[in-house]
Motif scaffolding. Structure first.
Motif, PDB file in Angstrom:
ATOM      1  N   SER A  64       0.833  -1.210   0.000  1.00 26.12           N
ATOM      2  CA  SER A  64       0.000   0.000   0.000  1.00 26.12           C
ATOM      3  C   SER A  64       0.865   1.257   0.000  1.00 26.12           C
ATOM      4  O   SER A  64       0.542   2.236  -0.670  1.00 26.12           O
ATOM      5  N   TYR A  65       1.962   1.210   0.741  1.00 27.59           N
ATOM      6  CA  TYR A  65       2.898   2.335   0.733  1.00 27.59           C
ATOM      7  C   TYR A  65       3.392   2.600  -0.698  1.00 27.59           C
ATOM      8  O   TYR A  65       3.401   3.740  -1.163  1.00 27.59           O
ATOM      9  N   ALA A  66       3.765   1.533  -1.386  1.00 25.95           N
ATOM     10  CA  ALA A  66       4.257   1.671  -2.765  1.00 25.95           C
ATOM     11  C   ALA A  66       3.168   2.233  -3.679  1.00 25.95           C
ATOM     12  O   ALA A  66       3.445   3.104  -4.517  1.00 25.95           O
TER      13      ALA A  66
ATOM     14  N   ALA B 261       3.409   5.899  -5.478  1.00 24.88           N
ATOM     15  CA  ALA B 261       3.316   5.992  -6.943  1.00 24.88           C
ATOM     16  C   ALA B 261       2.193   6.936  -7.354  1.00 24.88           C
ATOM     17  O   ALA B 261       2.364   7.755  -8.268  1.00 24.88           O
ATOM     18  N   LEU B 262       1.047   6.849  -6.674  1.00 29.16           N
ATOM     19  CA  LEU B 262      -0.065   7.739  -6.992  1.00 29.16           C
ATOM     20  C   LEU B 262       0.280   9.188  -6.667  1.00 29.16           C
ATOM     21  O   LEU B 262      -0.061  10.103  -7.426  1.00 29.16           O
TER      22      LEU B 262
ATOM     23  N   VAL C 285      -0.169  12.059  -9.654  1.00 30.74           N
ATOM     24  CA  VAL C 285      -1.262  13.038  -9.732  1.00 30.74           C
ATOM     25  C   VAL C 285      -0.723  14.467  -9.750  1.00 30.74           C
ATOM     26  O   VAL C 285       0.329  14.759  -9.186  1.00 30.74           O
ATOM     27  N   LYS C 286      -1.481  15.326 -10.395  1.00 27.58           N
ATOM     28  CA  LYS C 286      -1.080  16.732 -10.502  1.00 27.58           C
ATOM     29  C   LYS C 286      -1.747  17.592  -9.428  1.00 27.58           C
ATOM     30  O   LYS C 286      -1.187  18.583  -8.994  1.00 27.58           O
ATOM     31  N   ASP C 287      -2.949  17.213  -9.004  1.00 24.24           N
ATOM     32  CA  ASP C 287      -3.674  17.963  -7.995  1.00 24.24           C
ATOM     33  C   ASP C 287      -2.902  17.941  -6.670  1.00 24.24           C
ATOM     34  O   ASP C 287      -2.605  16.871  -6.133  1.00 24.24           O
ATOM     35  N   SER C 288      -2.567  19.137  -6.156  1.00 21.80           N
ATOM     36  CA  SER C 288      -1.707  19.213  -4.967  1.00 21.80           C
ATOM     37  C   SER C 288      -2.378  18.639  -3.717  1.00 21.80           C
ATOM     38  O   SER C 288      -1.705  18.026  -2.882  1.00 21.80           O
ATOM     39  N   ALA C 289      -3.692  18.821  -3.565  1.00 21.89           N
ATOM     40  CA  ALA C 289      -4.380  18.272  -2.393  1.00 21.89           C
ATOM     41  C   ALA C 289      -4.383  16.752  -2.439  1.00 21.89           C
ATOM     42  O   ALA C 289      -4.144  16.085  -1.421  1.00 21.89           O
ATOM     43  N   LEU C 290      -4.646  16.198  -3.615  1.00 25.97           N
ATOM     44  CA  LEU C 290      -4.648  14.752  -3.786  1.00 25.97           C
ATOM     45  C   LEU C 290      -3.235  14.192  -3.594  1.00 25.97           C
ATOM     46  O   LEU C 290      -3.048  13.167  -2.933  1.00 25.97           O
ATOM     47  N   LYS C 291      -2.255  14.883  -4.134  1.00 26.22           N
ATOM     48  CA  LYS C 291      -0.850  14.478  -3.977  1.00 26.22           C
ATOM     49  C   LYS C 291      -0.491  14.422  -2.485  1.00 26.22           C
ATOM     50  O   LYS C 291       0.085  13.457  -2.005  1.00 26.22           O
ATOM     51  N   SER C 292      -0.884  15.465  -1.766  1.00 23.99           N
ATOM     52  CA  SER C 292      -0.605  15.537  -0.331  1.00 23.99           C
ATOM     53  C   SER C 292      -1.298  14.407   0.430  1.00 23.99           C
ATOM     54  O   SER C 292      -0.710  13.791   1.322  1.00 23.99           O
TER      55      SER C 292
ATOM     56  N   ALA D  46       0.655   7.214   2.499  1.00 24.72           N
ATOM     57  CA  ALA D  46       1.895   6.425   2.434  1.00 24.72           C
ATOM     58  C   ALA D  46       2.606   6.462   3.784  1.00 24.72           C
ATOM     59  O   ALA D  46       3.096   5.425   4.267  1.00 24.72           O
ATOM     60  N   GLN D  47       2.638   7.645   4.410  1.00 22.14           N
ATOM     61  CA  GLN D  47       3.266   7.753   5.733  1.00 22.14           C
ATOM     62  C   GLN D  47       2.516   6.920   6.773  1.00 22.14           C
ATOM     63  O   GLN D  47       3.133   6.287   7.627  1.00 22.14           O
TER      64      GLN D  47
END
Length: 151
Positions: free
Chosen positions: A20-22, A26-27, A31-38, A44-45
């Protein structure tokens, strides 16, 4: 359930956390959307924290597993799991992640139901709660992303 079998299940749970971390890493990279990226980075953490917690429990340095109780709204019943691909869109990534968390949650619920040992039942119940928490968070993200017109 025998001790060796129980340990094997916990080792499998650790492997799932690594997988799941991986996936979330990777996601987050994709992704380009900063909120989704965050959010994917945070997930992952959390998977890293869960892996560490499970390893500590397995080694005996942690005596109890405890995760917050979260309501299951069962949004995952309404979505299909996409096949992973290199050109996956963010919403498809969310769907995949939701389904993966649901699978893990259901596995731990079944193990809890099948456990005669009260301590093992408690551990599996806590692991199911952990996965349900991730699923709920992902479903919330999916709802806010897929149905923005509702806002």
């Amino acid at each position: 359930m025998k001790t060796e079998e129980f340990k094997k299940i916990l080792l499998n749970a650790i492997d799932r956390e690594v997988d799941s971390y991986a996936l979330y890493t990777a996601l987050a990279d994709k992704v380009k959307d900063s909120a989704l990226k965050s959010t994917f980075k945070e997930l992952a953490q959390e998977e890293t924290y869960h892996r560490k917690t499970l390893q500590e429990y397995l080694s005996g340095t942690k005596k109890e597993l405890k995760f917050d109780e979260v309501k299951d709204y069962k949004l995952s019943n309404l979505i299909e799991s996409p096949s992973p691909s290199s050109d996956m869109k963010p919403l498809e990534g969310l769907k995949l992640a939701i389904k993966k968390e649901e699978e893990a949650m259901q596995m731990y619920e079944k193990l809890a139901d099948a456990s005669a040992d009260s301590e093992q039942k408690k551990i599996f119940t806590e692991l199911a709660k952990m996965e349900r928490g991730h699923k709920a968070r992902l479903e919330d993200l999916y709802t806010n992303s897929a149905f923005v017109e509702a806002w």
